[in-house]
Scaffold this motif. Structure first.
Motif, PDB file in Angstrom:
ATOM      1  N   UNK A 197       0.845  -1.206   0.000  1.00 47.64           N
ATOM      2  CA  UNK A 197       0.000   0.000   0.000  1.00 47.64           C
ATOM      3  C   UNK A 197       0.873   1.246   0.000  1.00 47.64           C
ATOM      4  N   UNK A 198       0.413   2.289  -0.685  1.00 51.52           N
ATOM      5  CA  UNK A 198       1.189   3.529  -0.735  1.00 51.52           C
ATOM      6  C   UNK A 198       1.100   4.299   0.581  1.00 51.52           C
ATOM      7  N   UNK A 199       0.089   4.030   1.360  1.00 48.79           N
ATOM      8  CA  UNK A 199      -0.053   4.611   2.699  1.00 48.79           C
ATOM      9  C   UNK A 199      -0.969   3.699   3.504  1.00 48.79           C
ATOM     10  N   UNK A 200      -1.148   4.023   4.758  1.00 43.15           N
ATOM     11  CA  UNK A 200      -1.979   3.167   5.602  1.00 43.15           C
ATOM     12  C   UNK A 200      -3.423   3.169   5.110  1.00 43.15           C
ATOM     13  N   UNK A 201      -4.003   1.986   5.014  1.00 46.11           N
ATOM     14  CA  UNK A 201      -5.390   1.867   4.574  1.00 46.11           C
ATOM     15  C   UNK A 201      -6.325   2.294   5.699  1.00 46.11           C
ATOM     16  N   UNK A 202      -7.326   3.100   5.338  1.00 44.77           N
ATOM     17  CA  UNK A 202      -8.275   3.608   6.328  1.00 44.77           C
ATOM     18  C   UNK A 202      -9.679   3.112   5.983  1.00 44.77           C
ATOM     19  N   UNK A 203     -10.395   2.698   7.007  1.00 44.49           N
ATOM     20  CA  UNK A 203     -11.723   2.129   6.788  1.00 44.49           C
ATOM     21  C   UNK A 203     -12.772   2.848   7.637  1.00 44.49           C
ATOM     22  N   UNK A 218     -13.969   4.312  13.830  1.00 48.56           N
ATOM     23  CA  UNK A 218     -13.394   3.254  14.652  1.00 48.56           C
ATOM     24  C   UNK A 218     -14.481   2.235  14.963  1.00 48.56           C
ATOM     25  N   UNK A 219     -14.053   0.984  15.092  1.00 46.67           N
ATOM     26  CA  UNK A 219     -15.046  -0.044  15.384  1.00 46.67           C
ATOM     27  C   UNK A 219     -15.644   0.228  16.771  1.00 46.67           C
ATOM     28  N   UNK A 222     -19.508  -0.632  21.687  1.00 49.14           N
ATOM     29  CA  UNK A 222     -20.877  -0.998  22.094  1.00 49.14           C
ATOM     30  C   UNK A 222     -21.308  -2.252  21.330  1.00 49.14           C
ATOM     31  N   UNK A 223     -21.469  -3.354  22.030  1.00 46.19           N
ATOM     32  CA  UNK A 223     -21.784  -4.624  21.401  1.00 46.19           C
ATOM     33  C   UNK A 223     -23.222  -4.714  20.900  1.00 46.19           C
ATOM     34  N   UNK A 224     -24.025  -3.705  21.170  1.00 43.53           N
ATOM     35  CA  UNK A 224     -25.405  -3.725  20.687  1.00 43.53           C
ATOM     36  C   UNK A 224     -25.495  -3.395  19.197  1.00 43.53           C
ATOM     37  N   UNK A 225     -24.389  -2.876  18.613  1.00 45.74           N
ATOM     38  CA  UNK A 225     -24.355  -2.590  17.179  1.00 45.74           C
ATOM     39  C   UNK A 225     -24.085  -3.876  16.404  1.00 45.74           C
ATOM     40  N   UNK A 226     -24.777  -4.009  15.284  1.00 44.85           N
ATOM     41  CA  UNK A 226     -24.591  -5.174  14.412  1.00 44.85           C
ATOM     42  C   UNK A 226     -23.712  -4.772  13.219  1.00 44.85           C
ATOM     43  N   UNK A 227     -22.641  -5.495  13.009  1.00 45.94           N
ATOM     44  CA  UNK A 227     -21.712  -5.174  11.917  1.00 45.94           C
ATOM     45  C   UNK A 227     -22.366  -5.436  10.554  1.00 45.94           C
ATOM     46  N   UNK A 228     -22.198  -4.488   9.633  1.00 46.59           N
ATOM     47  CA  UNK A 228     -22.726  -4.627   8.270  1.00 46.59           C
ATOM     48  C   UNK A 228     -21.587  -4.814   7.268  1.00 46.59           C
ATOM     49  N   UNK A 229     -20.673  -3.832   7.231  1.00 48.72           N
ATOM     50  CA  UNK A 229     -19.554  -3.940   6.299  1.00 48.72           C
ATOM     51  C   UNK A 229     -18.466  -2.934   6.641  1.00 48.72           C
ATOM     52  N   UNK A 230     -17.271  -3.181   6.069  1.00 50.27           N
ATOM     53  CA  UNK A 230     -16.171  -2.230   6.137  1.00 50.27           C
ATOM     54  C   UNK A 230     -16.035  -1.567   4.783  1.00 50.27           C
ATOM     55  N   UNK A 231     -15.854  -0.244   4.772  1.00 47.31           N
ATOM     56  CA  UNK A 231     -15.712   0.503   3.524  1.00 47.31           C
ATOM     57  C   UNK A 231     -14.359   1.196   3.523  1.00 47.31           C
ATOM     58  N   UNK A 232     -13.575   0.951   2.492  1.00 43.92           N
ATOM     59  CA  UNK A 232     -12.246   1.561   2.385  1.00 43.92           C
ATOM     60  C   UNK A 232     -12.384   3.042   2.055  1.00 43.92           C
TER      61      UNK A 232
END
Length: 365
Positions: A197-203, A218-219, A222-232
């Motif tokens: 990578x040319x620099x640190x990847x940010x999501x 930042x992830x 709070x565990x009450x949130x349901x993960x959907x997806x990571x977007x670069x």
């Protein structure tokens, strides 16, 4: 703005875009042929089996298409047989629109190759581009009776000259290498550097809670949130090379290729590899014996096929396997030669231009 002015502007826009697109692909007709082969494979599986019979003619079809793009664009701007030219462009853009829609909707060919390797468009971007062109050409087609009917002699002669020059450039690029290399393996590029990578990847993290969607840098803890997806967030930082690999029975040999002086003879398809200049390659291999250079034969084939070929040619070189797509991306010749110094591409040669050993050694000085 008068109707004639609008039609003139449309002629310049449409013609200019077709010329630009065609010139980029004339620079690399082999790349266009590779893309057409992908489409023929998809169509033979999804639509009708007879499309597979077009694959051996992909290069010829590609040359006709890219030359036609340039010549029709010039004819449209210069006013050569405008009514016939507009009809030809309409048929061509209908064909291209079908290809890009099929690629986008069914996610089959993720890069249409509309502008070669110079400008990368997503399938949907390519489709929207073709829709805009289709609309502009449809306007020209609707008002074709208002287009000039006479063809200036100088314009007809100019179009003929463009046809001859375009065809000549395409043939030259096939028999040599592209004039301009837009790929990630062009001269001067460090392959290992481009694999990072040319620099640190940010999501960003897309989460869901109570039927609502939230975005976090930042992830969330709070565990009450349901993960959907990571977007670069910064896709431009992704490695420019993500699929390079070379291996043999002992495992991955990429690091070996990136260390020291290497002369790599590449073949994307050994069954279709040209034998026209194998004698020149043999002279090069023989002349480099004892030199501070590792000569490697890297092919998209089984190790048994590679070893059998090297034995037949009596080449005492290292044989490595590679992916066909990677080899085609690196080299538009089969076979071709790539010179690496500590992983940096120093030079690439079509087999028609096989270098002398002294020329190769000079690159390492």
């Amino acid at each position: 703005m008068s109707k004639n002015t609008v039609l003139w502007v449309l002629r310049i826009l449409v013609g200019g875009l077709f010329i630009f697109s065609g010139l980029i692909k004339i620079n690399d007709p082999v790349g266009t042929a590779i893309k057409l082969e992908e489409y023929f494979d998809v169509f033979s599986n999804d639509i009708a089996g007879f499309f597979t019979y077009f694959k051996p003619f992909a290069l010829h079809i590609g040359v006709v298409l890219v030359v036609a793009e340039v010549v029709l664009g010039v004819m449209l701007i210069l006013g050569v047989k405008l009514k016939q030219t507009v009809w030809a462009l309409a048929l061509m853009i209908l064909f291209f629109t079908f290809l890009t829609f099929y690629s986008a909707y069914f996610n089959k060919v993720t890069d249409c190759g509309c502008f070669g390797d110079a400008i990368k468009l997503t399938p949907w971007e390519s489709f929207y581009k073709d829709i805009i062109l289709l609309i502009m050409i449809s306007v020209l087609l609707f008002f074709r009776k208002d287009l000039p009917e006479e063809t200036p002699k100088w314009a007809a002669v100019s179009a003929l000259v463009v046809l001859v020059l375009s065809f000549g450039i395409a043939v030259w690029a096939i028999r040599n290498l592209p004039f301009i290399d837009f790929r990630a393996y062009k001269n001067g590029v460090s392959i290992p550097t481009n694999m990072q990578p040319s620099s640190q990847l940010e999501y960003t993290y897309v989460m869901k809670k109570g039927g609502e969607t939230f975005t976090f840098d930042q992830y969330p803890t709070d565990e009450s949130y349901e993960f959907v997806e990571m977007v670069l967030k910064n896709p431009e930082a992704l490695p420019k090379i993500s699929d390079f690999a070379a291996w043999n029975a002992e495992g991955d040999q990429s690091e070996f290729l990136f260390a020291g002086n290497k002369v790599i003879i590449l073949s994307s398809n050994m069954a279709k590899m040209s034998e026209a200049n194998l004698d020149k390659l043999a002279v090069l291999v023989k002349s480099l014996e004892g030199a501070p250079v590792d000569v490697v034969f890297m092919a998209a084939a089984t190790q048994e096929e590679i070893d059998a070929f090297l034995s037949k040619q009596n080449w005492s070189v290292i044989g490595l396997q590679a992916d066909a797509t990677v080899v085609k991306t690196i080299m538009r010749a089969n076979p071709g030669v790539m010179i690496l110094k500590d992983g940096v591409v120093m030079e690439k040669y079509h087999h028609n231009n096989t270098p002398e050993a002294t020329d190769v050694l000079d690159l390492f000085l």
